[in-house]
Design a protein around this motif. Structure first.
Motif, short mmCIF file in Angstrom:
data_model
loop_
_atom_site.label_atom_id
_atom_site.label_comp_id
_atom_site.label_asym_id
_atom_site.label_seq_id
_atom_site.Cartn_x
_atom_site.Cartn_y
_atom_site.Cartn_z
N GLU A 1 -15.12 22.39 -4.23
CA GLU A 1 -13.98 21.48 -4.23
C GLU A 1 -14.36 20.09 -3.73
OE1 GLU A 1 -10.32 24.66 -3.77
OE2 GLU A 1 -11.12 23.71 -1.97
N ARG A 2 -15.25 20.03 -2.77
CA ARG A 2 -15.72 18.71 -2.30
C ARG A 2 -16.40 17.96 -3.44
NH1 ARG A 2 -17.92 21.66 2.09
NH2 ARG A 2 -20.04 20.97 1.58
N MET A 3 -17.29 18.63 -4.16
CA MET A 3 -17.99 17.98 -5.26
C MET A 3 -17.04 17.63 -6.40
SD MET A 3 -20.90 17.40 -4.20
CE MET A 3 -21.41 16.63 -5.74
N GLY A 4 -16.01 18.47 -6.61
CA GLY A 4 -15.02 18.17 -7.63
C GLY A 4 -14.29 16.87 -7.32
N VAL A 5 -13.96 16.68 -6.05
CA VAL A 5 -13.28 15.45 -5.64
C VAL A 5 -14.20 14.24 -5.81
CG1 VAL A 5 -12.29 14.23 -3.66
CG2 VAL A 5 -11.72 16.63 -4.06
N VAL A 6 -15.46 14.41 -5.42
CA VAL A 6 -16.42 13.31 -5.55
C VAL A 6 -16.60 12.92 -7.02
CG1 VAL A 6 -18.83 12.66 -5.26
CG2 VAL A 6 -17.63 13.81 -3.41
N ASN A 7 -16.76 13.91 -7.89
CA ASN A 7 -16.92 13.62 -9.32
C ASN A 7 -15.68 12.95 -9.89
OD1 ASN A 7 -19.56 14.56 -9.64
ND2 ASN A 7 -18.89 16.68 -9.89
N ALA A 8 -14.50 13.37 -9.42
CA ALA A 8 -13.27 12.73 -9.88
C ALA A 8 -13.23 11.26 -9.44
CB ALA A 8 -12.05 13.47 -9.33
N MET A 9 -13.69 11.01 -8.22
CA MET A 9 -13.72 9.63 -7.73
C MET A 9 -14.75 8.81 -8.50
SD MET A 9 -13.25 10.33 -3.63
CE MET A 9 -13.15 8.62 -3.14
N ALA A 10 -15.84 9.46 -8.92
CA ALA A 10 -16.84 8.75 -9.72
C ALA A 10 -16.29 8.40 -11.10
CB ALA A 10 -18.09 9.62 -9.87
N ARG A 11 -15.29 9.15 -11.55
CA ARG A 11 -14.67 8.87 -12.84
C ARG A 11 -13.45 7.96 -12.72
NH1 ARG A 11 -16.17 14.35 -13.55
NH2 ARG A 11 -17.35 14.73 -15.45
N GLY A 12 -13.14 7.52 -11.54
CA GLY A 12 -12.04 6.57 -11.40
C GLY A 12 -10.90 7.04 -10.53
N ARG A 13 -10.95 8.25 -10.00
CA ARG A 13 -9.89 8.74 -9.11
C ARG A 13 -9.88 7.88 -7.85
NH1 ARG A 13 -5.22 11.06 -7.42
NH2 ARG A 13 -5.43 13.00 -6.27
N VAL B 1 -17.12 13.16 2.97
CA VAL B 1 -17.44 13.94 1.77
C VAL B 1 -18.28 13.10 0.80
CG1 VAL B 1 -16.45 14.94 -0.33
CG2 VAL B 1 -15.52 15.54 1.89
N VAL B 2 -17.86 11.87 0.57
CA VAL B 2 -18.60 10.99 -0.35
C VAL B 2 -19.97 10.65 0.24
CG1 VAL B 2 -18.56 8.81 -1.58
CG2 VAL B 2 -16.46 10.08 -1.29
N LYS B 3 -20.02 10.43 1.56
CA LYS B 3 -21.30 10.14 2.22
C LYS B 3 -22.26 11.31 2.07
CE LYS B 3 -23.32 8.96 6.71
NZ LYS B 3 -23.04 8.73 8.16
N GLU C 1 -24.01 7.35 -9.59
CA GLU C 1 -22.61 6.95 -9.54
C GLU C 1 -21.95 7.40 -8.24
OE1 GLU C 1 -21.68 4.75 -11.68
OE2 GLU C 1 -23.71 5.08 -12.36
N ILE C 2 -22.42 8.51 -7.66
CA ILE C 2 -21.86 8.98 -6.41
C ILE C 2 -22.17 7.97 -5.29
CG2 ILE C 2 -22.04 10.77 -4.63
CD1 ILE C 2 -22.31 12.80 -6.87
N GLN C 3 -23.39 7.46 -5.29
CA GLN C 3 -23.72 6.43 -4.30
C GLN C 3 -22.89 5.16 -4.53
OE1 GLN C 3 -28.07 6.41 -4.83
NE2 GLN C 3 -28.20 7.10 -2.72
N TYR C 4 -22.58 4.91 -5.78
CA TYR C 4 -21.75 3.76 -6.10
C TYR C 4 -20.34 3.95 -5.53
CZ TYR C 4 -19.12 0.38 -8.86
OH TYR C 4 -18.29 -0.64 -9.25
N VAL C 5 -19.79 5.17 -5.69
CA VAL C 5 -18.48 5.49 -5.13
C VAL C 5 -18.51 5.33 -3.61
CG1 VAL C 5 -16.80 7.34 -4.75
CG2 VAL C 5 -17.80 7.02 -7.01
N TYR C 6 -19.57 5.78 -2.99
CA TYR C 6 -19.71 5.68 -1.53
C TYR C 6 -19.74 4.21 -1.11
CZ TYR C 6 -21.70 6.38 3.15
OH TYR C 6 -21.93 6.38 4.50
N ALA C 7 -20.47 3.39 -1.86
CA ALA C 7 -20.53 1.96 -1.55
C ALA C 7 -19.15 1.33 -1.64
CB ALA C 7 -21.51 1.26 -2.49
N LYS C 8 -18.40 1.68 -2.69
CA LYS C 8 -17.06 1.13 -2.86
C LYS C 8 -16.14 1.60 -1.72
CE LYS C 8 -15.59 -0.52 -6.44
NZ LYS C 8 -15.31 -1.92 -6.82
N PHE C 9 -16.31 2.86 -1.32
CA PHE C 9 -15.51 3.41 -0.21
C PHE C 9 -15.82 2.65 1.07
CE2 PHE C 9 -13.30 7.67 0.29
CZ PHE C 9 -12.58 7.28 1.39
#
Length: 850
Positions: free
Chosen positions: A196-208, A261-263, A281-289
């Motif tokens: 579930e943690r990875m599901g949330v991260v992937n969703a955030m990488a897609r724009g969630r 989670v993103v970290k 892209e996950i690192q990109y989401v982390y940077a944006k966070f």
């Protein structure tokens, strides 16, 4: 959790991790697919329905059949090795798959030592055959039960990554959080299973957007097993702390959990793909966070690493082997497959296009056979990589937030060159967005001409587009409004707006004031047009609406409409807190703006006679509110501001010091000024090192960027254009050093002047009783301020005149008549040059000389 027992049958006995493993092993065949609610219904209640309970030590009664809790059943069976006093409380929704609940506990156990711990899980520790009869007395009993726990583990499963976790929608779960949040000694840990943690991260990488999760946290809309329980819980929590305050607590914990989670995912990807040429892209989401959380320093490192990954050299064969993850990212941006925009060969351009088209089709055929995915096993699960231009834009944005405007300007321009080259011209939404960003940076560096040029171009494109484009046009209008706010006269001139209704006989000062008033009214017109579109397209509670409300409030404040300004700031604050929680830099910025309004209202307040002493005193209600706002903003910034971003915190200390000075609290004022100076000096040291390193070519050099872009299959004039924009000739760097550091030096000079002037006025340092140290401190601060202002602004600037006057007052205190006259005469000459011989400043200095 669901039903609880009555107070008479409620204790702190829990089960061991060993028991949970045994329970799972014994019931494994039945547990697959079962929710916790079904486990209670089909496994726990039947087993605990007819149990002979052991007699109590002081009781003479014989054991009797009874319906009891699972822990009591274990106790009656003599299995005491599995039960004991609980130290870990498990909060979970009953709709969670029971095996997922156990998996979450086992996974968390790897981070903790639970070998000797006992876990309080309601399905085992509570009698599941009874329900609460009177909630308030039960709740009071439960709160006395909380201090015995060291941890409260919140299991968020089940969690659809595109929705909110079930835990947030259950009234009982949030009540448990409320009870434990009142105990500072108990650590509350939010947790979810890895899938579930990875599901949330992937969703955030897609724009969630994580803000969407936080904005839906609201106890008022949660549910319980019955309407009676639901209303009892809500009324109880609301009566204790209020809905808003409670919701903010939950949002703060949830926000920290999402960041962790993103970290975690970012660090995992970094290890796995350490030498990969595919940007993560996950690192990109982390940077944006991190950018949203205010940690711009760390975000900058991640984005710079991502940029170098994009621009790293790879061979054509490697690109093909690694598939479209790299090619669609770099290729689409650099124009590899857009044949109509390829560089033309003057000899035979059509043949060149045909050859390149065939070459590209061959690549695509090979790519279709490739099974490569950037961070997942299948293309469906892999997040679509964002283009190089987007990373350039974000890298520029984070440097803009850090105040490194010269870096931000270069990277935005580099991004603009790439987009124009790869997208076939300037009539594109991405190009217009980058022009908007460039206009914002130019505004911040004070280049009104360039800012207006870029903003007008962006607005012209977006105004002609779709509804989505029109809301982007609204954002541009907000930027234009900001220009009117900050540079009123210059912006009026560049926008071609004439000031009407000014008396021809008005003085220059009156004409300037009239121009400012006209510009601020123009700003309000732009904000009003923008906010209507933003509300219509994005909704009433979008963050952009909050930003525009804050800007409107600032314009109203400048025009003297303080009540309207305060109302708009309060509305903006509520939206921001509802969307992202209280621990956010946007919240602190709004609080500081509200403090300025309260301070203005206090200064305008007319004094009234004190009935006891007959003195004229002011009502300090507004001053107290201003102090509360500043204090709350400082608490947020102390928690979030790091690196260069500490300038925000330094500014807050300076503002609070000014308030204390007005209130006559000199010791606190001096203390705040010193804290501000300490922070600003640290930032200056880092900034000087950065500029020196860059001048020596240790950062992105001209050759480095040119070579990297060339290796990235873009051997065209475009590579030279980008590299020239990204890194100007290194010989010119040194001449820009002082200019880049000028705003920081001027900010330091302002604080040094305030502290030095305060010590001179009080004839001593309220923060240090030693008179010699006080004189030395005042002299050092005022001399440093004068040097900084002369270096940045020249010897004839008005601020230099202010510094000279302060130094004259210092020397009068020190008894140095010659030095006093020298500085005051120079100050008088500077004022006379700017304001004329009859100005109040000139007359005041002349009186000191006479």
């Amino acid at each position: 959790s669901a039903r609880m027992s009555n107070p008479n049958d409620f204790d702190d006995i829990g089960v061991s991790l060993e028991f949970l493993k045994l329970f799972k092993h014994e019931n494994l065949g039945n547990l697959h697919g079962m929710t916790t609610e079904q486990v209670v219904e089909y496994l726990i209640r039947p087993k605990t329905s007819l149990v002979a309970t052991a007699p109590q030590p002081k009781s003479k009664k014989s054991p009797t059949p009874d319906k009891t809790s699972y822990v009591n059943m274990l106790k009656s069976q003599g299995q005491n090795q599995y039960i004991g006093k609980s130290t870990v409380f498990i909060s979970h929704p009953w709709r969670c798959k029971f095996l997922n609940l156990l998996s979450a506990i086992e996974e968390w156990e790897k981070q903790q030592d639970l070998s000797e711990a006992f876990l309080w899980i309601d399905v085992f520790s509570v009698n599941q055959h009874e329900s609460i009869t009177e909630f308030k007395s039960w709740a009071a009993h439960f709160r006395t039960f909380v201090p015995g726990f060291k941890h409260c583990l919140v299991v968020l499963s089940p969690w659809d990554p595109w929705k909110e976790p079930m835990w947030l929608n259950r009234s009982w779960c949030l009540f448990e959080f409320f009870a434990f949040s009142l105990d500072d000694k108990c650590e509350i840990v939010f947790f979810a299973i890895k899938e579930e943690r990875m599901g949330v991260v992937n969703a955030m990488a897609r724009g969630r957007q994580y803000e969407d999760i936080l904005s839906n946290i609201n106890l008022e809309v949660t549910e319980a097993g019955s309407e009676r329980e639901q209303n009892a819980i809500k009324d109880y929590v609301n009566s204790k702390v209020g809905y808003s305050h409670f919701n903010q607590r939950v949002k703060m914990h949830m926000k920290r959990f999402l960041l962790n989670v993103v970290k975690e995912a970012s660090e995992s990807v970094q290890k796995q793909y350490e030498n990969s040429t595919v940007p993560s892209e996950i690192q990109y989401v982390y940077a944006k966070f991190l950018m949203d959380m205010g940690d711009f320093q760390e975000a900058e490192k991640l984005l710079e690493r991502r940029l170098k990954t994009f621009l790293g050299g790879v061979s054509e064969n490697e690109v093909v082997q690694k598939g479209r993850g790299f090619v669609s990212t770099v290729g689409s941006v650099l124009g590899l497959h857009q044949t109509r925009h390829l560089p033309k060969d003057p000899k035979d351009p059509r043949e060149v296009k045909r050859m390149r088209r065939r070459k590209w089709r061959k690549k695509l055929a090979l790519l279709e056979e490739s099974k490569f995915a950037t961070e997942s096993e299948s293309d469906e699960e892999a997040a679509e990589p964002l283009p190089l231009s987007q990373t350039m834009s974000d890298y520029a944005s984070v440097n803009e937030k850090l105040g490194k405007l010269w870096i931000a300007k270069r990277w935005y321009k580099a991004c603009l060159v790439l987009q124009i080259e790869s997208l076939g011209g300037e009539l594109n939404a991405q190009v217009a967005s980058t022009k908007h960003n460039l206009g914002e940076v130019m505004r911040r560096v004070g280049n009104v001409v360039e800012s207006v040029k870029y903003l007008k171009a962006a607005l012209e494109f977006f105004e002609r587009g779709s509804a989505e484009d029109r809301v982007l046009a609204a954002d541009v209008r907000v930027s234009i409004g900001n220009l009117f706010l900050e540079y009123p006269l210059e912006t009026l001139k560049e926008m071609g707006i004439r000031v009407t209704g000014v008396d021809p006989g008005a003085t220059k000062s009156e004409q300037v004031d009239a121009g400012k008033q006209a510009a601020w009214r123009e700003a309000l017109k732009e904000y009003d047009k923008a906010i209507k579109v933003q509300r219509q397209v994005r909704g009433q509670l979008h963050l952009s609406v909050a930003d525009t409300l804050s800007n409107m409030a600032t314009a109203h404040r400048n025009l003297g409409a303080t009540s309207r300004a305060l109302t708009d700031f309060e509305r903006a604050l509520k939206i921001t807190e509802d969307r992202v929680g209280t621990m956010d830099l946007r919240v602190s910025a709004t609080l500081k703006n509200m403090a300025i309004v309260y301070q203005t209202l206090f200064l305008k307040e007319k004094p009234s006679a004190d009935s006891e002493e007959g003195k004229q005193v002011k009502d300090r209600t507004f001053a107290i509110k201003a102090e509360e706002c500043y204090t709350e903003a400082i608490a947020i910034e102390k928690a979030l501001c790091k690196g260069d971003n500490q300038m925000e915190l330094a500014g807050s200390y300076s503002d609070l010091a000014a308030l204390y000075k007005v209130l006559g609290r000199e010791a606190e004022s001096a203390s705040c000024y010193k804290k501000a100076l300490t922070l600003k000096h640290k930032v200056l040291e880092r900034r000087v090192k950065l500029v020196e390193d860059e001048a020596q070519g240790s950062s992105w050099s001209l050759d480095e960027v040119h070579e990297a872009l060339s290796r990235a299959h873009t051997r065209t004039v475009q590579a030279l254009q980008v590299s020239t924009v990204v890194m100007p000739d290194l010989r010119e760097q040194r001449s820009f050093q002082h200019k880049r550091l000028r705003p920081l030096h001027l900010s330091l000079a302002d604080t040094e002047t305030c502290l030095g002037a305060l010590i001179v006025r009080l004839r001593g340092d309220p923060d240090d009783p030693d008179p010699d140290q006080a004189r030395k401190c005042a002299r050092d601060q005022l001399v440093n301020a004068l040097k900084r202002r002369v270096g940045a602004l020249g010897e004839d600037h008005v601020l230099v005149g202010d510094s000279l006057r302060n130094l004259g007052l210092l020397h009068r205190w020190l008894g140095d008549e010659r030095a006093m006259r020298e500085h005051l005469e120079r100050a008088r000459d500077v004022y006379r040059k700017h304001y004329g011989a009859l100005d109040d400043r000139v007359m005041t200095v002349q009186e000191l000389l006479d």
